[in-house]
Design an enzyme around this catalytic site. Structure first.
Site, PDB file in Angstrom:
ATOM      1  N   CYS A   1     111.677 -18.049 -13.265  1.00  0.00           N
ATOM      2  CA  CYS A   1     111.727 -19.259 -12.436  1.00  0.00           C
ATOM      3  C   CYS A   1     112.957 -19.237 -11.531  1.00  0.00           C
ATOM      4  CB  CYS A   1     111.750 -20.506 -13.304  1.00  0.00           C
ATOM      5  SG  CYS A   1     111.816 -22.042 -12.334  1.00  0.00           S
TER       6      CYS A   1
ATOM      7  N   GLY B   1      98.746 -16.397  -9.026  1.00  0.00           N
ATOM      8  CA  GLY B   1      99.305 -17.746  -9.052  1.00  0.00           C
ATOM      9  C   GLY B   1      98.762 -18.553  -7.904  1.00  0.00           C
ATOM     10  N   ARG B   2      99.567 -18.685  -6.846  1.00  0.00           N
ATOM     11  CA  ARG B   2      99.157 -19.486  -5.697  1.00  0.00           C
ATOM     12  C   ARG B   2      97.891 -18.942  -5.028  1.00  0.00           C
ATOM     13  NH1 ARG B   2     104.154 -18.952  -2.189  1.00  0.00           N
ATOM     14  NH2 ARG B   2     104.232 -16.974  -3.318  1.00  0.00           N
TER      15      ARG B   2
ATOM     16  N   ASN C   1     102.741  -9.003 -10.169  1.00  0.00           N
ATOM     17  CA  ASN C   1     102.585 -10.360  -9.666  1.00  0.00           C
ATOM     18  C   ASN C   1     103.318 -10.495  -8.334  1.00  0.00           C
ATOM     19  OD1 ASN C   1     104.241 -13.388 -10.136  1.00  0.00           O
ATOM     20  ND2 ASN C   1     102.044 -13.332  -9.810  1.00  0.00           N
TER      21      ASN C   1
ATOM     22  N   LYS D   1     107.984 -12.769 -18.624  1.00  0.00           N
ATOM     23  CA  LYS D   1     107.856 -12.637 -17.180  1.00  0.00           C
ATOM     24  C   LYS D   1     109.248 -12.622 -16.573  1.00  0.00           C
ATOM     25  CE  LYS D   1     105.834 -14.446 -12.946  1.00  0.00           C
ATOM     26  NZ  LYS D   1     105.149 -15.564 -12.269  1.00  0.00           N
TER      27      LYS D   1
ATOM     28  N   MET E   1     104.314 -22.465 -12.344  1.00  0.00           N
ATOM     29  CA  MET E   1     103.799 -23.294 -11.269  1.00  0.00           C
ATOM     30  C   MET E   1     103.774 -24.759 -11.693  1.00  0.00           C
ATOM     31  SD  MET E   1     100.860 -20.865  -9.663  1.00  0.00           S
ATOM     32  CE  MET E   1     100.770 -21.885  -8.190  1.00  0.00           C
ATOM     33  N   GLU E   2     104.951 -25.202 -12.154  1.00  0.00           N
ATOM     34  CA  GLU E   2     105.102 -26.567 -12.644  1.00  0.00           C
ATOM     35  C   GLU E   2     104.746 -27.569 -11.555  1.00  0.00           C
ATOM     36  OE1 GLU E   2     108.425 -29.153 -15.114  1.00  0.00           O
ATOM     37  OE2 GLU E   2     109.082 -27.762 -13.566  1.00  0.00           O
TER      38      GLU E   2
END
Length: 334
Positions: free
Chosen positions: A91, A216-217, A192, A132, A1-2
Site C-alpha cells: 500500500c 485490480g482496477r 500485478n 504482496k 483497493m480500500e
C-alpha cells in the site's frame, strides 16, 4: 483497493467468471488483538467458507508492522478457517505509510522477514500465507532483499506490483523488475500492475515469465477481463464489435446492466443513504473507460443523489436488455 473493491463488488465481479482467487482489502493491525467481528466485517465471506457466493476463495489481507501483533491476529483469523492469509507490503497511501504500514516497510527487509515468519509460525500449516509487495520505497535498491526476506520466511506466494511506493499508480508498470524477482526466488510470483486488457495480460506474462496475474482496477473497468484472459488460447475470442476490446466482448453492456442493478441493491442494504449514490457513480466512473453506455449512465446520474430516483432509473435500464431480446420474436409474429 480500500473503499472500492469491497465484498459487495467482489461478489458481483466473481459471478462473471475467470477469477481463481480474491484478496480482500487490508485489515489494519496495530497494538490490539481484534475480535472475530473485525475480520468478518471486512470479509463476510469468512461466514460462508471464505468464498464468494460464486464459490471463489477469498484470502483476507493483514497490514501492520509489529511481528507479534501480526502473528497474534493471524492466529485469531485462522480460527475462522480463511482460504489463506495475505500480508500487505504494497500500500502506497501516505496515511498508511506514516503509521508504518504497507510499502514503507520495504526499506526494512529484516522487519518484513520477521513479520512473515511470525505469521507463518502462528497459523496452522494448512493455512496458506502469501504476501504482496512493490518494487521498493523510492527505488529498487532493496527489491531482491525484500523478495528473499519473504521467500525465506516461509510465504507460499508473492504478488509483486510493478511500481515503487514513490511511483504510486503512475504509468508505466515496470514488468521487467517483476521478472528479476521471479528469477531470484523459489516461491511462485504473481505479476500485478497495468493489466488493462487481454493484450496487456499476454505481454505481462511474456515479460515477467509469470503464469499467474493479479487484476485490480482493470477488473473494475472491465468486469469481463478475467474471463477474456482465461479464454485466451482456449478458444478464439468473439469480435469485440466496434469497441475492439476482448474483455468487453466477453461481457457486453447488456450483461453489465443486471450486475449494476444487483450492485445497487446490495449498496442500499448496507451503505448509509447519503453515500449510496457515490458508490454507484464510483463504479460507473471506472466502467465508462470501456463502455460508451456507462458514460451515458454517468452523465445521466451525475447530479442525482436521491436513492429512489437512482433506483427508478436503474430499473428502467435494467428492462432494456429484456426488451431487446424480445424484439426479434415480436417482429417475427408481425
Amino acid at each position: 483497493m480500500e473503499g472500492l473493491l469491497d465484498h459487495g463488488l467482489r461478489d458481483i465481479l466473481t459471478r462473471v467468471g475467470g477469477v481463481d482467487r480474491c484478496v480482500s482489502e487490508f485489515i489494519r493491525i496495530t497494538d490490539q488483538l481484534l475480535p472475530a467481528r473485525s475480520f468478518t466485517r471486512v470479509v463476510p465471506e469468512l461466514l460462508r467458507g471464505s468464498r464468494t457466493r460464486a464459490g471463489v476463495p477469498v484470502r483476507p489481507q493483514l497490514l501492520g508492522s509489529d511481528p507479534v501483533c501480526m502473528a497474534e491476529n493471524a492466529a485469531r483469523l485462522a480460527e475462522l478457517a480463511p482460504a489463506g492469509i495475505d500480508l500487505n507490503f504494497g500500500c502506497p497511501a501516505k496515511t498508511v505509510n506514516r503509521h508504518r504500514g504497507g510499502a514503507v516497510l520495504l526499506g526494512e527487509p529484516e522487519l518484513v522477514h520477521a513479520i512473515v515468519a511470525a505469521v507463518r509460525r502462528a497459523v496452522p500449516a494448512d493455512v496458506p500465507v502469501s504476501a504482496k509487495m512493490r518494487l521498493g520505497v523510492d527505488d529498487e535498491a532493496r527489491l531482491l532483499d525484500c523478495a528473499h526476506a519473504i521467500d525465506t520466511a516461509g510465504a507460499g506466494e508473492l504478488a509483486v506490483h510493478a511500481r515503487t511506493k514513490a511511483h504510486g499508480y503512475r504509468p508505466p508498470a515496470y514488468w521487467e523488475s517483476v521478472a528479476r524477482v521471479r528469477q531470484a526466488v523459489r516461491l511462485p510470483v504473481i505479476a500485478n500492475g497495468d493489466i488493462w486488457s487481454v493484450d496487456d495480460a499476454a505481454r505481462c506474462r511474456q515479460v515477467t515469465g509469470c503464469g499467474a496475474l493479479m487484476l485490480g482496477r482493470g477488473m473494475v473497468r472491465r468486469p469481463g477481463l478475467a474471463l477474456a484472459i482465461a479464454a485466451q488460447g482456449v478458444r478464439a475470442a468473439e469480435p469485440a464489435a466496434s469497441y475492439g476490446d476482448a474483455a468487453v466482448a466477453a461481457l457486453p453492456w447488456r450483461r453489465v446492466v443486471p450486475l449494476l442493478a444487483d450492485f445497487w441493491r446490495d449498496v442500499c442494504t448496507r451503505v448509509e443513504r447519503r453515500h449510496r449514490a457515490g458508490r454507484l457513480k464510483q463504479w460507473l466512473n471506472y466502467l465508462r473507460v470501456a463502455y460508451p453506455e456507462a458514460q451515458q449512465a454517468f452523465d445521466a446520474l451525475r447530479l442525482v443523489n436521491d436513492p429512489e430516483a437512482i433506483g427508478a432509473w436503474l430499473l428502467s435500464i435494467e428492462e432494456l436488455p429484456a426488451l431487446v431480446r424480445r424484439a426479434p420474436e415480436s417482429e417475427n409474429v408481425q
